[in-house]
Design a protein around this motif. Sequence first.
Motif, short mmCIF file in Angstrom:
data_model
loop_
_atom_site.label_atom_id
_atom_site.label_comp_id
_atom_site.label_asym_id
_atom_site.label_seq_id
_atom_site.Cartn_x
_atom_site.Cartn_y
_atom_site.Cartn_z
N MET A 86 0.85 -1.18 0.00
CA MET A 86 0.00 0.00 0.00
C MET A 86 0.89 1.24 0.00
O MET A 86 1.58 1.52 0.98
N LYS A 87 0.89 1.97 -1.10
CA LYS A 87 1.66 3.21 -1.19
C LYS A 87 0.76 4.37 -0.77
O LYS A 87 -0.38 4.47 -1.21
N VAL A 88 1.31 5.26 0.07
CA VAL A 88 0.56 6.40 0.56
C VAL A 88 1.20 7.67 0.01
O VAL A 88 2.33 8.03 0.38
N GLU A 89 0.48 8.34 -0.87
CA GLU A 89 1.01 9.55 -1.50
C GLU A 89 1.27 10.64 -0.46
O GLU A 89 0.43 10.94 0.38
N GLY A 90 2.48 11.22 -0.54
CA GLY A 90 2.82 12.34 0.33
C GLY A 90 3.27 11.97 1.72
O GLY A 90 3.69 12.84 2.49
N MET A 91 3.20 10.71 2.08
CA MET A 91 3.60 10.28 3.43
C MET A 91 5.11 10.13 3.50
O MET A 91 5.74 9.52 2.63
N GLY A 92 5.70 10.73 4.54
CA GLY A 92 7.12 10.60 4.79
C GLY A 92 7.38 9.53 5.82
O GLY A 92 6.69 8.50 5.86
N HIS A 93 8.36 9.76 6.69
CA HIS A 93 8.71 8.77 7.70
C HIS A 93 8.03 9.13 9.02
O HIS A 93 8.69 9.44 10.03
N ASP A 94 6.72 9.13 8.99
CA ASP A 94 5.93 9.44 10.17
C ASP A 94 4.53 8.87 9.97
O ASP A 94 4.23 8.27 8.94
N LEU A 95 3.67 9.06 10.98
CA LEU A 95 2.31 8.55 10.92
C LEU A 95 1.33 9.68 11.25
O LEU A 95 0.72 9.70 12.33
N PRO A 96 1.17 10.65 10.34
CA PRO A 96 0.27 11.78 10.62
C PRO A 96 -1.18 11.33 10.72
O PRO A 96 -1.59 10.32 10.13
N ARG A 97 -1.97 12.08 11.48
CA ARG A 97 -3.37 11.73 11.69
C ARG A 97 -4.15 11.55 10.40
O ARG A 97 -5.10 10.76 10.34
N ALA A 98 -3.75 12.26 9.38
CA ALA A 98 -4.48 12.22 8.11
C ALA A 98 -4.54 10.82 7.52
O ALA A 98 -5.47 10.50 6.78
N ILE A 99 -3.56 9.97 7.84
CA ILE A 99 -3.56 8.62 7.25
C ILE A 99 -4.19 7.58 8.17
O ILE A 99 -4.37 6.42 7.76
N TRP A 100 -4.51 7.95 9.41
CA TRP A 100 -4.99 6.94 10.36
C TRP A 100 -6.22 6.17 9.88
O TRP A 100 -6.22 4.93 9.97
N PRO A 101 -7.27 6.82 9.39
CA PRO A 101 -8.44 6.04 8.97
C PRO A 101 -8.10 5.00 7.91
O PRO A 101 -8.53 3.85 8.00
N ARG A 102 -7.32 5.40 6.93
CA ARG A 102 -6.94 4.47 5.87
C ARG A 102 -6.04 3.37 6.39
O ARG A 102 -6.18 2.20 6.02
N LEU A 103 -5.10 3.72 7.28
CA LEU A 103 -4.19 2.73 7.83
C LEU A 103 -4.93 1.72 8.70
O LEU A 103 -4.70 0.51 8.61
N ILE A 104 -5.83 2.20 9.54
CA ILE A 104 -6.59 1.30 10.41
C ILE A 104 -7.49 0.39 9.59
O ILE A 104 -7.62 -0.81 9.88
N ASP A 105 -8.11 0.94 8.53
CA ASP A 105 -8.89 0.09 7.62
C ASP A 105 -8.03 -1.03 7.05
O ASP A 105 -8.44 -2.19 6.98
N ALA A 106 -6.81 -0.66 6.62
CA ALA A 106 -5.92 -1.64 6.00
C ALA A 106 -5.46 -2.69 6.99
O ALA A 106 -5.34 -3.88 6.65
N ILE A 107 -5.17 -2.29 8.24
CA ILE A 107 -4.78 -3.25 9.27
C ILE A 107 -5.92 -4.24 9.51
O ILE A 107 -5.70 -5.46 9.60
N GLU A 108 -7.13 -3.72 9.59
CA GLU A 108 -8.28 -4.59 9.83
C GLU A 108 -8.49 -5.55 8.66
O GLU A 108 -8.72 -6.76 8.86
#
Length: 313
Positions: free
Chosen positions: A263-285
């Motif tokens: 899963m590639k996340v556009e604009g994401m660097g070496h951190d976990l900003p809140r903006a990606i949390w919903p998508r990341l949690i969906d993907a983990i689930e």
Amino acid sequence: MDERFCDVGRGITVCYETFGERSDPTALLIMGLGTQMVAWNEDFCRALAARGFYVVRFDNRDVGRSTHVQGAPPTIRQLLARSRRAAHYRLADMADDTAGLLSELELAPAHVIGASMGGMIAQTLAARHAQSVRSLVSIMSNTGRLLSGQPALKLYPFFLRRPAAGRAQYIAHFERLFAAIGSTGLPRDPEEIRALAAISYDRDHDPAGPGRQLAAILASGDRTAELRSIVAPTLVVHGTADPLVGLSGGRATTRAIAGAKLMKVEGMGHDLPRAIWPRLIDAIEENSMRAGGSPDRHPPQPASRESLSGLSG
């Protein structure tokens, strides 16, 4: 914080914290180089727990309130030479700590999620302790191969300069670091970064710990062959703007693990900003469902390559 401690063997005691119901499937969060468990934001942990996971975050050895080992960190010369002689332990030892925690708490097998060095530990855990891992999510990590996932040259000074002395200096260094490695195409909260720096310093500021961890990474070398033995359903998450562990590291990880999805996340660097949390949690689930481990409070949904948006091989 409700911090607890667990003796995981070999003289290592691990500090950990839990969120959610113990009867739910376990989601174990492993953080990266020189980074304490508090970098897994409490709000993120609670959001993941709300999906029906029993969330466990912990301090790796040599950071936070877990055991700090004895021994000098590597010198600059040893780091530049990638000397294995400077290491007091390997990633395999950190994976053993993690397996010990799951065993002592009677939480294995778990859905294991690791970020950066935590991804390397999670990969090693899945390869060497397959019975402890139901599914694997490796975030902004790599295989240890020299030709992939290497940091941009502009970041080397952050690793080669002396550690910041004093609380204010530590917080300022932390801010500069995340300005250099953090997401560029996603919103970030500077106040949240400063708060993380402050709580991290107050919990522990051993300047030698991160160096010993870095030596463990270098001493572990190229782990590609070992990763080929992983059988747990695996999701690899990587930002397209990561200057610390390049996207090639995520691609190499995906190629090394049979059946892994990227899963590639556009604009994401070496951190976990809140903006990606919903998508990341969906993907983990969704990845947990591939292991037949979807939380009971959410009805299973088919997890296809298309449903994990942004995936590519």
